[in-house]
Motif scaffolding. Structure first.
Motif, short mmCIF file in Angstrom:
data_model
loop_
_atom_site.label_atom_id
_atom_site.label_comp_id
_atom_site.label_asym_id
_atom_site.label_seq_id
_atom_site.Cartn_x
_atom_site.Cartn_y
_atom_site.Cartn_z
N TYR A 411 -8.35 26.92 1.59
CA TYR A 411 -7.64 27.52 2.72
C TYR A 411 -6.52 26.63 3.26
O TYR A 411 -5.54 27.12 3.79
N GLY A 412 -6.68 25.31 3.15
CA GLY A 412 -5.62 24.42 3.58
C GLY A 412 -5.30 24.58 5.05
O GLY A 412 -6.18 24.60 5.90
N HIS A 413 -4.01 24.70 5.37
CA HIS A 413 -3.56 24.76 6.76
C HIS A 413 -3.87 26.14 7.35
O HIS A 413 -3.34 27.15 6.90
N TYR A 414 -4.69 26.16 8.38
CA TYR A 414 -5.13 27.43 8.96
C TYR A 414 -4.09 28.03 9.91
O TYR A 414 -3.91 29.24 9.95
N ALA A 415 -3.44 27.20 10.71
CA ALA A 415 -2.55 27.70 11.76
C ALA A 415 -3.26 28.74 12.61
O ALA A 415 -2.73 29.80 12.93
N SER A 416 -4.50 28.43 13.01
CA SER A 416 -5.32 29.34 13.80
C SER A 416 -5.60 28.74 15.17
O SER A 416 -5.47 27.54 15.38
N ARG A 417 -6.00 29.61 16.11
CA ARG A 417 -6.28 29.17 17.47
C ARG A 417 -7.64 29.70 17.93
O ARG A 417 -7.95 30.88 17.75
N VAL A 418 -8.42 28.81 18.52
CA VAL A 418 -9.71 29.16 19.12
C VAL A 418 -9.61 28.79 20.59
O VAL A 418 -9.56 27.61 20.95
N SER A 419 -9.55 29.79 21.47
CA SER A 419 -9.25 29.48 22.86
C SER A 419 -9.98 30.41 23.82
O SER A 419 -10.21 31.58 23.54
N GLY A 420 -10.35 29.84 24.96
CA GLY A 420 -10.88 30.62 26.06
C GLY A 420 -12.22 31.26 25.82
O GLY A 420 -12.58 32.23 26.50
N ASN A 421 -13.01 30.74 24.87
CA ASN A 421 -14.32 31.32 24.57
C ASN A 421 -15.41 30.64 25.41
O ASN A 421 -15.32 29.46 25.72
N LEU A 422 -16.42 31.40 25.76
CA LEU A 422 -17.61 30.88 26.43
C LEU A 422 -18.76 30.89 25.44
O LEU A 422 -19.11 31.95 24.91
N ILE A 423 -19.33 29.72 25.19
CA ILE A 423 -20.41 29.58 24.21
C ILE A 423 -21.59 28.90 24.89
O ILE A 423 -21.44 27.79 25.42
N SER A 424 -22.75 29.54 24.86
CA SER A 424 -23.92 28.98 25.52
C SER A 424 -25.15 29.14 24.64
O SER A 424 -25.43 30.25 24.17
N ASP A 425 -25.86 28.05 24.41
CA ASP A 425 -27.16 28.05 23.75
C ASP A 425 -27.04 28.24 22.24
O ASP A 425 -27.04 29.36 21.73
N VAL A 426 -26.92 27.12 21.53
CA VAL A 426 -26.79 27.10 20.07
C VAL A 426 -27.88 26.16 19.55
O VAL A 426 -27.61 25.02 19.16
N PRO A 427 -29.14 26.61 19.52
CA PRO A 427 -30.24 25.68 19.30
C PRO A 427 -30.48 25.27 17.86
O PRO A 427 -30.86 24.13 17.59
N GLY A 428 -30.30 26.20 16.89
CA GLY A 428 -30.72 25.93 15.52
C GLY A 428 -32.22 26.08 15.37
O GLY A 428 -32.98 25.93 16.33
N ASP A 429 -32.65 26.41 14.16
CA ASP A 429 -34.07 26.62 13.88
C ASP A 429 -34.43 25.87 12.60
O ASP A 429 -33.85 26.12 11.54
N LEU A 430 -35.37 24.96 12.70
CA LEU A 430 -35.79 24.16 11.55
C LEU A 430 -37.11 24.63 10.97
O LEU A 430 -37.64 23.98 10.07
N SER A 431 -37.66 25.72 11.44
CA SER A 431 -38.92 26.20 10.87
C SER A 431 -38.69 26.56 9.40
O SER A 431 -37.77 27.27 9.06
N ASP A 446 -15.06 23.07 9.61
CA ASP A 446 -15.72 22.46 8.46
C ASP A 446 -14.72 21.93 7.44
O ASP A 446 -13.50 21.93 7.65
N ASP A 447 -15.26 21.49 6.28
CA ASP A 447 -14.47 20.89 5.22
C ASP A 447 -13.25 21.74 4.87
O ASP A 447 -13.32 22.97 4.84
N GLU A 448 -12.16 21.03 4.54
CA GLU A 448 -10.96 21.64 3.98
C GLU A 448 -10.20 22.53 4.95
O GLU A 448 -9.23 23.16 4.57
N SER A 449 -10.63 22.61 6.20
CA SER A 449 -9.82 23.33 7.18
C SER A 449 -8.91 22.33 7.89
O SER A 449 -9.26 21.15 8.02
N ARG A 450 -7.77 22.78 8.35
CA ARG A 450 -6.82 21.90 9.02
C ARG A 450 -5.86 22.74 9.84
O ARG A 450 -5.72 23.94 9.62
N GLY A 451 -5.20 22.09 10.79
CA GLY A 451 -4.20 22.80 11.56
C GLY A 451 -4.78 23.86 12.48
O GLY A 451 -4.26 24.97 12.54
N ILE A 452 -5.84 23.53 13.23
CA ILE A 452 -6.49 24.49 14.12
C ILE A 452 -6.39 23.97 15.55
O ILE A 452 -6.68 22.80 15.82
N GLU A 453 -6.01 24.84 16.46
CA GLU A 453 -5.98 24.49 17.87
C GLU A 453 -7.25 25.00 18.54
O GLU A 453 -7.58 26.19 18.44
#
Length: 621
Positions: A411-431, A446-453
Motif C-alpha cells: 500500500y505504501g503511502h496512504y495519504a489517509s486521515r483518522v480524525s475526531g473518533n471516539l474509541i472506548s474499551d478495547v480489551p482483547g481476548d486471550l482465551s 501496522d506494517d508498510e503503512s505510511r503517510g497517515i494523519e
C-alpha cells in the motif's frame, strides 16, 4: 405512511406484494382489481425488463421467503429504485429467505434432544425470533492441543465420545492471537493426530485452544442444533414449540453489475451468507436498511465503484459487518453496527467496516458496538472521521479498533486521515491463545503503512491508545486516557528526521497508576521522534515515558509535564443526542476538577454526540 421515493416522469412503477400479489398480474398497480395488481414474488421482479427510472416497490409489512438476484442498470439521470410502499409506519418489506420450514410436530424425541427430517445441510437455523447456535463441545471455552514430536494432537481423553465419532465435526482452532481457523475433521489417528483436507494457514502450536462443532452428541451439554448427514435429520436440544426455519442462502439480495441503483428502507433477516451482495457495477446506494442475523456480512461489495451505505441499522453477524473489496469511492456513513464476530460459534472476523482495499473511501459518523476483531479497517486516500466505537477486540487480540492491517504489504503511502473518533474499551481476548498480553490499540497503524494523519481522536481503555509503525505520519491533538501506553511508536513509526519522520505533537495524555504516556522503540540508526510538544498528566505510580534506540535506552525524553493528579476520570457521550452530565463525585472533589486546558469545570457538562472529556484534579499537598 407511503414510503416510496417519487417516481421519474415517463418511468414505470412495479409493485410486489408477497401476500396479495399474483405473478400473472402486470405488476403496475398496488391493489388487485380488473385482472391487474401487484406481483407476488421477487423472482418475477428479477425476470422483468426494468428500465432506467423504474421503481420496484415492495409492500411494507410483507415477508418474502426467497432470495433475489437482480441485474439492474439505470442512468445517472434516471436511477432504478427498490423501496417500500403502503403503510410503512414501523413496518418494512422483509426479506427472510427460508429453504425449509420445519413444523414443531415434525420433531421426534431422540436419546439426546429432538430431530426432524431435513434433506440438505443447513447454514443457519432459527426460531421466529432468534438464531439458534450450532452445538459445540465444550459448550463454552476451549480445550487445549498437545504437541508431541513436533505433531500437534487432539487428546482423545479430553472428549466424552470415541475418536471415531468425531469424523464430520468442524474443528475450530485459535491458530494465533488474531485469528481462528475452521477445518472439517475427517477422523483422528491413533495418537490424536487430526485428519483434515486443507492445512491451516497458520500452523497451531501445542497449547492452542480449540473446540468442536456440529454433531448431535454435543447437544447433551450444548444449546442449539446439529445436523446428521447420514440420517438427513436436523437435531435440536429442546422440543420446539413453534416452526423452526432453515436457511442456506449465500445472500438475501444479490446485485450483479448494477449501475445507478438505489435501495431504500428494506429489512433482511436470517441469512446464512450475506444480506446484500454486490458484484461489480457503480453508483449503488443502500439507504436506511435494517439487516440482522447473518453468517458472513450485512453488506458485501466487490469491485463496485461509488457504493454508498447510509443509515444502515445492522446487528449480529457471525463474521463481518460491511466488507467492500476493490473499487473506489466507497462511503459508509451514519450507520449503527452492533455485535460483529462475537458469536460463541466463533469464525475468522476482520472488521465491522472493512474498506482497506478500496481507495478513496469515507467512513464517517457511524456507531460501532461490540466487535470481535477490528471496528474499522481502512486503506489509501481514505477518511475515517467522527465514528463512535465501543467494545472492540472482544474475541481476538493483536488488534486495533481502527486498523490499517498488516496483510497488504504494497500500500505504501496512504495519504489517509483518522480524525475526531471516539474509541472506548478495547480489551482483547486471550482465551484459547498462547500469549499472555492482549496487544490491542485504539488506533493501529501496522506494517508498510505510511503517510497517515491521526488527529483529534479520543481513545481510552486500550493496551495502546495509538500504536504506529507508519513512517511519515502525523499524530496530533489526540486525547488519550487510561491506556497502558498512551502512544507507542515502533521502528518505522519512530523516525524523527528525514522524509520518513513522524510528527507527534499537541497530544494530551493522562496516565493512571502503572501506565506509561509514551513508549518509543526506534531503530538503532537515526534520531528518534521528538515528543516535546505534548502534554502529560501523571497519577501517582504511573511510569515515565521511555525512548529506545535499538537495545539502548535513551535519556528521559522532554515532554510537556502538566503536573501530577490524584483524581482522573472520563465522561463520554456515545449516543446520538446531546447529554448533560452531573458530577458523580462528592462536592468537595467536584470543586477541584479541571478541564484539559486547566479551567474549572462548570457543572452541568454538556456533551454533544460523540464527544468525550477527561477531568482531573491536581494532587493535594
Amino acid at each position: 405512511m407511503f414510503l416510496a421515493i417519487g417516481a421519474q416522469a415517463g418511468a414505470a412503477d412495479y409493485y410486489v406484494d408477497a401476500e396479495q400479489g399474483n405473478d400473472e398480474y402486470p405488476g403496475t398497480q398496488a391493489v388487485a382489481g380488473d385482472g391487474a395488481g401487484p406481483w407476488r414474488t421477487l423472482a418475477r421482479a428479477a425476470a422483468a425488463s426494468i428500465q432506467p427510472g423504474d421503481r420496484i416497490l415492495l409492500k411494507c409489512g410483507a415477508v418474502w421467503g426467497e432470495a433475489a438476484v437482480l441485474k439492474l442498470k439505470g442512468t445517472a439521470e434516471a436511477p432504478i429504485t427498490i423501496a417500500g410502499y403502503g403503510d410503512c409506519e414501523n413496518k418494512r418489506p422483509l426479506l427472510r429467505p427460508m429453504s425449509s420450514a420445519l413444523q414443531a410436530e415434525s420433531f421426534r424425541a431422540e436419546s439426546v434432544g429432538w430431530s426432524a427430517p431435513l434433506a440438505l445441510p443447513p447454514g443457519m437455523v432459527f426460531s421466529p425470533e432468534a438464531v439458534l447456535p450450532r452445538a459445540r463441545y465444550p459448550a463454552q471455552g476451549w480445550l487445549r492441543l498437545k504437541s508431541e514430536g513436533g505433531i500437534v494432537r487432539i487428546t482423545p481423553a479430553d472428549l466424552p465420545v470415541a475418536a471415531a465419532t468425531l469424523a464430520g465435526s468442524d474443528w475450530i482452532v485459535r491458530t494465533n492471537d488474531y485469528t481462528v481457523e475452521a477445518r472439517r475433521l475427517y477422523g483422528l489417528g491413533p495418537q490424536g493426530e487430526a485428519n483434515i483436507a486443507k492445512p491451516f494457514a497458520f500452523q497451531p502450536a501445542g497449547g492452542a485452544g480449540y473446540y468442536l462443532e456440529g454433531q448431535p452428541w454435543m447437544l447433551g451439554s450444548s444449546e442449539g442444533w446439529a445436523y446428521d448427514p447420514a440420517g438427513k435429520r436436523l437435531h435440536v436440544r429442546h422440543r420446539p414449540s413453534e416452526t423452526i426455519g432453515v436457511n442456506a442462502s449465500s445472500a438475501a439480495l444479490t446485485l450483479v453489475q448494477p449501475e445507478h441503483v438505489r435501495i431504500h428502507g428494506l429489512a433482511i433477516r436470517f441469512v446464512a451468507g450475506v444480506g446484500v451482495d454486490i458484484s461489480g457495477g457503480r453508483d449503488v446506494e443502500l439507504h436506511d436498511l435494517d439487516v440482522a442475523d447473518v453468517g458472513v456480512a450485512f453488506v458485501r461489495a466487490r469491485d463496485t465503484d461509488d457504493i454508498r451505505v447510509t443509515k444502515l441499522a445492522a446487528r449480529r453477524s457471525q463474521q463481518d459487518g460491511i466488507t467492500i473489496f476493490g473499487g473506489s469511492g466507497a462511503r459508509v456513513t451514519e450507520s449503527l453496527i452492533e455485535d460483529v464476530g462475537v458469536s460463541d460459534n466463533l469464525r475468522k472476523s476482520i472488521a465491522a467496516i472493512q474498506v482497506d482495499s478500496s481507495n478513496d473511501a469515507e467512513v464517517a459518523r457511524n456507531r460501532i458496538a461490540r466487535a470481535g476483531y477490528a471496528a474499522i479497517m481502512f486503506g489509501k486516500n481514505s477518511v475515517v472521521e467522527a465514528n463512535v466505537i465501543t467494545q472492540t477486540c472482544l474475541k481476538l487480540a493483536d488488534c486495533g479498533a481502527i486498523y490499517t492491517s498488516g496483510a497488504n504489504k504494497k500500500y505504501g503511502h496512504y495519504a489517509s486521515r483518522v480524525s475526531g473518533n471516539l474509541i472506548s474499551d478495547v480489551p482483547g481476548d486471550l482465551s484459547g491463545a498462547l500469549s499472555k498480553i492482549a496487544l490491542t490499540a485504539g488506533i493501529y497503524l501496522d506494517d508498510e503503512s505510511r503517510g497517515i494523519e491521526v488527529a483529534d481522536n479520543f481513545v481510552e481503555k486500550a493496551q495502546r491508545g495509538i500504536f504506529s509503525k507508519a513512517a511519515a505520519s502525523i499524530i496530533t491533538g489526540n486525547t488519550l486516557y487510561d491506556n497502558v501506553y498512551g502512544v507507542m511508536l515502533y521502528r518505522t513509526g519512530a523516525h524523527g528526521e528525514g522524509g520518513n519522520a513522524t510528527e507527534v505533537r499537541a497530544n494530551y495524555i493522562v496516565s493512571r497508576p502503572g501506565q506509561m504516556p509514551f513508549l518509543v522503540s526506534a531503530e538503532a540508526h537515526g534520531r528518534p521522534v521528538t515528543l516535546a510538544g505534548n502534554q502529560v498528566r501523571h497519577m501517582p505510580d504511573s511510569q515515565n515515558s521511555q525512548v529506545w534506540r535499538g537495545s539502548a535506552k535513551q535519556a528521559a525524553p522532554t515532554i510537556g509535564n502538566a503536573g501530577t493528579v490524584d483524581l482522573a476520570f472520563s465522561l463520554t457521550n456515545t449516543t446520538t443526542i446531546p447529554l448533560s452530565r452531573v458530577c458523580p463525585l462528592p462536592k468537595a472533589d467536584c470543586s477541584r476538577l479541571r478541564l484539559p486546558d486547566g479551567s474549572m469545570v462548570d457543572w452541568l457538562i454538556e456533551l454533544a454526540p460523540g464527544e468525550a472529556v477527561v477531568l482531573t484534579a491536581a494532587k493535594q499537598p
